[in-house]
Scaffold this motif. Structure first.
Motif, PDB file in Angstrom:
ATOM      1  N   SER A   1     -10.626   1.971   6.187  1.00 37.03           N
ATOM      2  CA  SER A   1     -10.277   0.780   5.400  1.00 37.03           C
ATOM      3  C   SER A   1     -10.362   0.797   3.986  1.00 37.03           C
ATOM      4  CB  SER A   1     -10.602  -0.615   5.954  1.00 37.03           C
ATOM      5  OG  SER A   1     -11.923  -0.834   5.972  1.00 37.03           O
ATOM      6  N   TRP A   2      -9.617  -0.169   3.167  1.00 41.27           N
ATOM      7  CA  TRP A   2     -10.001   0.005   1.641  1.00 41.27           C
ATOM      8  C   TRP A   2      -9.864  -1.208   1.183  1.00 41.27           C
ATOM      9  CZ3 TRP A   2      -9.628   4.755  -1.041  1.00 41.27           C
ATOM     10  CH2 TRP A   2      -9.278   5.973  -0.219  1.00 41.27           C
TER      11      TRP A   2
ATOM     12  N   ARG B   1      -8.322  -3.763  -1.685  1.00 39.77           N
ATOM     13  CA  ARG B   1      -7.483  -3.722  -2.670  1.00 39.77           C
ATOM     14  C   ARG B   1      -7.891  -4.890  -3.809  1.00 39.77           C
ATOM     15  NH1 ARG B   1      -1.205  -4.299  -2.582  1.00 39.77           N
ATOM     16  NH2 ARG B   1      -1.013  -5.524  -4.456  1.00 39.77           N
TER      17      ARG B   1
ATOM     18  N   THR C   1      -7.490  -6.627  -7.457  1.00 41.77           N
ATOM     19  CA  THR C   1      -6.695  -7.022  -8.430  1.00 41.77           C
ATOM     20  C   THR C   1      -7.392  -8.125  -9.457  1.00 41.77           C
ATOM     21  OG1 THR C   1      -4.979  -7.510  -6.724  1.00 41.77           O
ATOM     22  CG2 THR C   1      -4.321  -8.283  -8.861  1.00 41.77           C
TER      23      THR C   1
ATOM     24  N   VAL D   1      -3.701  -3.578 -10.226  1.00 39.44           N
ATOM     25  CA  VAL D   1      -4.478  -3.183  -8.705  1.00 39.44           C
ATOM     26  C   VAL D   1      -5.038  -1.761  -8.597  1.00 39.44           C
ATOM     27  CG1 VAL D   1      -3.600  -3.174  -6.517  1.00 39.44           C
ATOM     28  CG2 VAL D   1      -2.714  -4.614  -7.951  1.00 39.44           C
TER      29      VAL D   1
ATOM     30  N   PHE E   1      -7.561   0.552  -5.763  1.00 40.65           N
ATOM     31  CA  PHE E   1      -7.905   0.788  -4.231  1.00 40.65           C
ATOM     32  C   PHE E   1      -9.510   1.404  -4.124  1.00 40.65           C
ATOM     33  CE2 PHE E   1      -3.528  -0.080  -4.219  1.00 40.65           C
ATOM     34  CZ  PHE E   1      -3.156  -0.917  -3.087  1.00 40.65           C
TER      35      PHE E   1
ATOM     36  N   GLU F   1      -8.448  -7.685  -1.200  1.00 41.87           N
ATOM     37  CA  GLU F   1      -7.861  -7.858   0.295  1.00 41.87           C
ATOM     38  C   GLU F   1      -8.373  -6.528   0.989  1.00 41.87           C
ATOM     39  OE1 GLU F   1      -3.793  -8.401   0.626  1.00 41.87           O
ATOM     40  OE2 GLU F   1      -3.915  -9.140  -1.551  1.00 41.87           O
ATOM     41  N   GLU F   2      -8.414  -6.600   2.224  1.00 43.21           N
ATOM     42  CA  GLU F   2      -8.767  -5.242   2.940  1.00 43.21           C
ATOM     43  C   GLU F   2      -7.548  -4.782   3.479  1.00 43.21           C
ATOM     44  OE1 GLU F   2     -11.488  -6.006   6.258  1.00 43.21           O
ATOM     45  OE2 GLU F   2     -11.682  -3.801   6.589  1.00 43.21           O
ATOM     46  N   VAL F   3      -7.266  -3.487   3.108  1.00 46.70           N
ATOM     47  CA  VAL F   3      -6.146  -2.808   3.544  1.00 46.70           C
ATOM     48  C   VAL F   3      -6.307  -1.518   4.249  1.00 46.70           C
ATOM     49  CG1 VAL F   3      -4.596  -3.956   1.729  1.00 46.70           C
ATOM     50  CG2 VAL F   3      -5.693  -1.693   1.347  1.00 46.70           C
TER      51      VAL F   3
ATOM     52  N   PRO G   1      -4.684   2.976   0.839  1.00 49.30           N
ATOM     53  CA  PRO G   1      -4.258   3.064  -0.527  1.00 49.30           C
ATOM     54  C   PRO G   1      -2.796   3.210  -0.729  1.00 49.30           C
ATOM     55  CG  PRO G   1      -5.442   4.997  -0.255  1.00 49.30           C
ATOM     56  CD  PRO G   1      -5.455   4.320   0.958  1.00 49.30           C
ATOM     57  N   LEU G   2      -2.248   2.053  -1.560  1.00 56.03           N
ATOM     58  CA  LEU G   2      -0.896   2.260  -1.976  1.00 56.03           C
ATOM     59  C   LEU G   2      -0.797   3.290  -3.331  1.00 56.03           C
ATOM     60  CD1 LEU G   2       0.573  -1.435  -1.998  1.00 56.03           C
ATOM     61  CD2 LEU G   2       0.562   0.450   0.036  1.00 56.03           C
TER      62      LEU G   2
ATOM     63  N   VAL H   1       2.922   0.293  -5.766  1.00 56.62           N
ATOM     64  CA  VAL H   1       2.379  -0.746  -6.464  1.00 56.62           C
ATOM     65  C   VAL H   1       3.420  -1.240  -7.424  1.00 56.62           C
ATOM     66  CG1 VAL H   1       0.642  -1.751  -7.975  1.00 56.62           C
ATOM     67  CG2 VAL H   1      -0.027  -0.061  -6.115  1.00 56.62           C
TER      68      VAL H   1
END
Lengths: 97, 110
Positions: free
Chosen positions: A2-3, A5, A7, A34, A36, A57-59, A62-63, A68
């Motif tokens: 997990s990553w 995120r 901002t 943003v 990651f 946030e935890e995502v 990574p986008l 983004v």
């Protein structure tokens, strides 16, 4: 894996050099940017140093920068339902007249 | 005479700042919102690290020592200890950069 995120929500103008250094190390340059980073104690500690300035946030993944940007882009305001080929009109003078 | 550049005391030079001695109701509301935002960041990090089974001394210390927004007394949310002030308290917006720093604890007894 997990990553985080992260901002940048509040600017670091006028804050100590250490704080701005942490933001630079996280790769945050301007507000609403943003980035990651993988979930690890190292990055968690860095986020805690600037916790008043960022949203986290935890995502799951990574986008990409393109994704983004797509999130940020508003709807175009029109939708193409079907494509009609443009009618080509020739305004030349007909032959033989 | 009228408009944005009228010659009021604060506009005609000099060091006269118009800052209220106490916070307004919306300022207090935004202060609570910021406190909760910091609590959210700490909670998110703590949950993410717990999933991985990692610990962080800095995080544990914050959670052990710092009250959350709901646990804080109104006195600590909106005012700050100052030895030079009458009754030892002044409004928190006198603290430089007060919207971007964490100031939650005050000396016990004050």
């Amino acid at each position: 894996m997990s990553w985080f995120r992260i901002t940048l929500h509040r600017s670091a103008i006028g804050l100590p050099e250490r704080t701005r250094g942490v933001l630079a190390a996280l790769g945050l340059r301007k507000r609403s940017q943003v980035v990651f980073h993988p979930v690890s104690a190292q990055f968690a500690g860095m986020i805690l140093k600037v916790k008043e300035l960022v949203k986290v946030e935890e995502v799951d993944r990574p986008l990409t920068p393109a994704e983004v940007k797509a999130e940020r882009t508003p709807e175009p305001g029109f939708w193409l339902e079907s494509y009609v080929a443009p009618l080509i009109v020739c305004w030349c003078k007909p032959r033989g007249t | 005479m009228f408009g944005a550049f009228r010659p009021t005391n604060s506009m005609s030079g000099g060091l006269l700042w118009k800052i209220r001695w106490r916070l307004s109701q919306p300022q207090k509301q935004r202060q609570r919102k910021r406190l909760r935002a910091v609590d959210d960041v700490v909670a998110t990090i703590s949950k993410a690290l717990a999933k991985k089974g990692e610990t962080l001394k800095q995080l544990e210390r914050w959670q052990a020592e710092m009250p959350t927004e709901a646990e804080m007394l109104p006195k600590d949310k909106y005012t700050i200890f100052d030895p030079k002030e009458k009754r030892y308290r002044k409004a928190i917006h006198k603290l430089p950069k007060w919207t971007r720093v964490s100031q939650r604890l005050n000396p016990p007894g004050y």
